[in-house]
Enzyme design. Structure first.
Site, PDB file in Angstrom:
ATOM      1  N   GLU A 113      79.767  25.825   2.375  1.00 24.91           N
ATOM      2  CA  GLU A 113      78.628  26.639   2.936  1.00 24.91           C
ATOM      3  C   GLU A 113      78.651  25.001   3.899  1.00 24.91           C
ATOM      4  OE1 GLU A 113      75.036  26.177   4.009  1.00 24.91           O
ATOM      5  OE2 GLU A 113      74.039  25.791   1.338  1.00 24.91           O
ATOM      6  N   VAL A 140      74.231  30.375   3.325  1.00 24.32           N
ATOM      7  CA  VAL A 140      74.236  31.077   1.881  1.00 24.32           C
ATOM      8  C   VAL A 140      74.604  32.131   2.584  1.00 24.32           C
ATOM      9  CG1 VAL A 140      73.524  31.831  -0.217  1.00 24.32           C
ATOM     10  CG2 VAL A 140      73.833  29.436   0.542  1.00 24.32           C
ATOM     11  N   ALA A 176      67.481  36.231   4.008  1.00 21.06           N
ATOM     12  CA  ALA A 176      68.849  36.723   4.073  1.00 21.06           C
ATOM     13  C   ALA A 176      69.876  36.506   3.124  1.00 21.06           C
ATOM     14  CB  ALA A 176      69.352  36.761   5.478  1.00 21.06           C
ATOM     15  N   ASP A 177      69.936  35.512   2.383  1.00 19.68           N
ATOM     16  CA  ASP A 177      70.684  35.327   1.417  1.00 19.68           C
ATOM     17  C   ASP A 177      69.657  35.804   0.115  1.00 19.68           C
ATOM     18  OD1 ASP A 177      71.537  32.861   2.840  1.00 19.68           O
ATOM     19  OD2 ASP A 177      70.182  31.546   1.445  1.00 19.68           O
ATOM     20  N   LYS A 211      65.256  26.232  -3.140  1.00 19.67           N
ATOM     21  CA  LYS A 211      64.417  25.164  -3.072  1.00 19.67           C
ATOM     22  C   LYS A 211      62.804  25.810  -2.681  1.00 19.67           C
ATOM     23  CE  LYS A 211      67.729  25.016   0.927  1.00 19.67           C
ATOM     24  NZ  LYS A 211      67.876  25.733   1.125  1.00 19.67           N
TER      25      LYS A 211
END
Ligand code: PSU
Length: 303
Positions: free
Chosen positions: A24, A105, A140-141, A158
């Site tokens: 990414e 992502v 939204a990942d 994370k």
């Protein structure tokens, strides 16, 4: 027509059956300061190559989705300021307007899928933010993992996030969360989170086989591989926790919201740990690139 271009190296790799790993670009533009961002981007590409795969860093440049960047393109992106951070919601608008932007992502998964790439390495995925019951801030990942058939290698969500809520949402969405080589869910900068991972696998071949099995079953979506940071590079949870709390408090006081939250927190944690968080972040992305290259190799063999 989709404005998608493969770099010559990525196009060759895909047509000759050489493994390819998507990478990414938001981590470059919003996740790390300059010049560590470009150094890391290069080092991660080198790890993918060392693992026998070809790296395909994704980005939107002048209204075209690029699968694989040249050295110049990578440098320009790393040096640019005010680059858009693109996700599922804004990707099409940016492409329509001829814009430039980095892929999160979610957007990288979309791009990888369009480009014919099944494996993707990043640092950590976005997830459910703390206090999401008030802010509704959920990356939204998570949705993307339920929709797009790409295996994503990350060091877990994370640690700035609400990990139990993130796991709940992933379970609701039907996303397999697979810890690599341990029972516990890793928490990005630390190997340990105190939470059992829903699933565990111990080899790249098994992960590739599970990817194929999902497709055979007609299940949409990808897999999240939670790969613990190497022991030598981790920051113990107890060291990091007060720093995370302080950064979260500052974000709230300064009313940081939406897409700005994650970059703000990563930057503050970098400052508050005097660079230690960044050193760990770099180590974990490289570690993820190595595993992703192995998985990509197994996926090619199992085609
Ligand atoms: N991994 C890192 N650093 C990052 C990211 C991942 O080590 O900055 C980026 C990814 O692009 C991910 C984004 O999609 O953080 C999450 O942003 P948000 O929480 O706004 O969805």
């Amino acid at each position: 027509m989709i404005p998608l271009t493969h770099s010559p190296e990525v196009a060759d790799a895909l047509s000759s059956g050489t493994p390819v790993v998507a990478l990414e670009s938001t981590i470059i533009t919003h996740g790390m300061p300059y010049p560590q961002n470009i150094e890391t981007a290069r080092a991660v590409e080198a790890e993918v190559r060392a693992g026998g795969a070809v790296p395909a860093t994704m980005a939107v440049l002048g209204g075209t989705l690029h699968a694989g960047l040249t050295e110049d393109e990578l440098t320009q992106l790393a040096e640019a300021t005010h680059v858009a951070k693109l996700s599922r919601a804004d990707l099409a608008v940016h492409l329509t307007r001829g814009g430039t932007g980095a892929t999160t992502v979610a957007a990288t998964m979309i791009a990888a899928n369009l480009a014919g790439i099944e494996t993707f390495a990043t640092g950590g995925i976005g997830g459910v933010h703390r206090r999401a019951e008030q802010t509704f801030d959920i990356s939204a990942d998570l949705q993307e993992l339920s929709k797009t058939a790409v295996t994503v290698v990350a060091a877990g969500p994370k640690a700035i996030l609400d990990l139990p809520k993130t796991l709940e949402v992933l379970e609701t969405l039907g996303v397999p969360v697979i810890a690599y080589g341990q029972d516990e869910l890793p928490a990005f900068w630390s190997r340990s989170s105190g939470i059992d991972a829903p699933l565990r696998m111990d080899s790249a071949a098994e992960i590739a086989a599970a990817h194929r099995m999902r497709a055979a079953l007609g299940l949409p979506g990808g897999q999240l591989i939670a790969n613990p940071i190497p022991e030598a590079d981790e920051i113990p949870v107890d060291d990091l926790f007060p720093v995370i709390l302080q950064a979260l408090g500052e974000a709230e006081d300064q009313r940081i919201a939406a897409k700005a939250v994650t970059p703000f927190l990563l930057q503050r944690i970098f400052e508050l740990t005097e660079g230690r968080s960044l050193t760990a972040n770099i180590a974990l992305v490289k570690n993820n690139a190595r595993l992703a290259a192995e998985i990509a190799g197994e996926l090619v063999r199992s085609r």
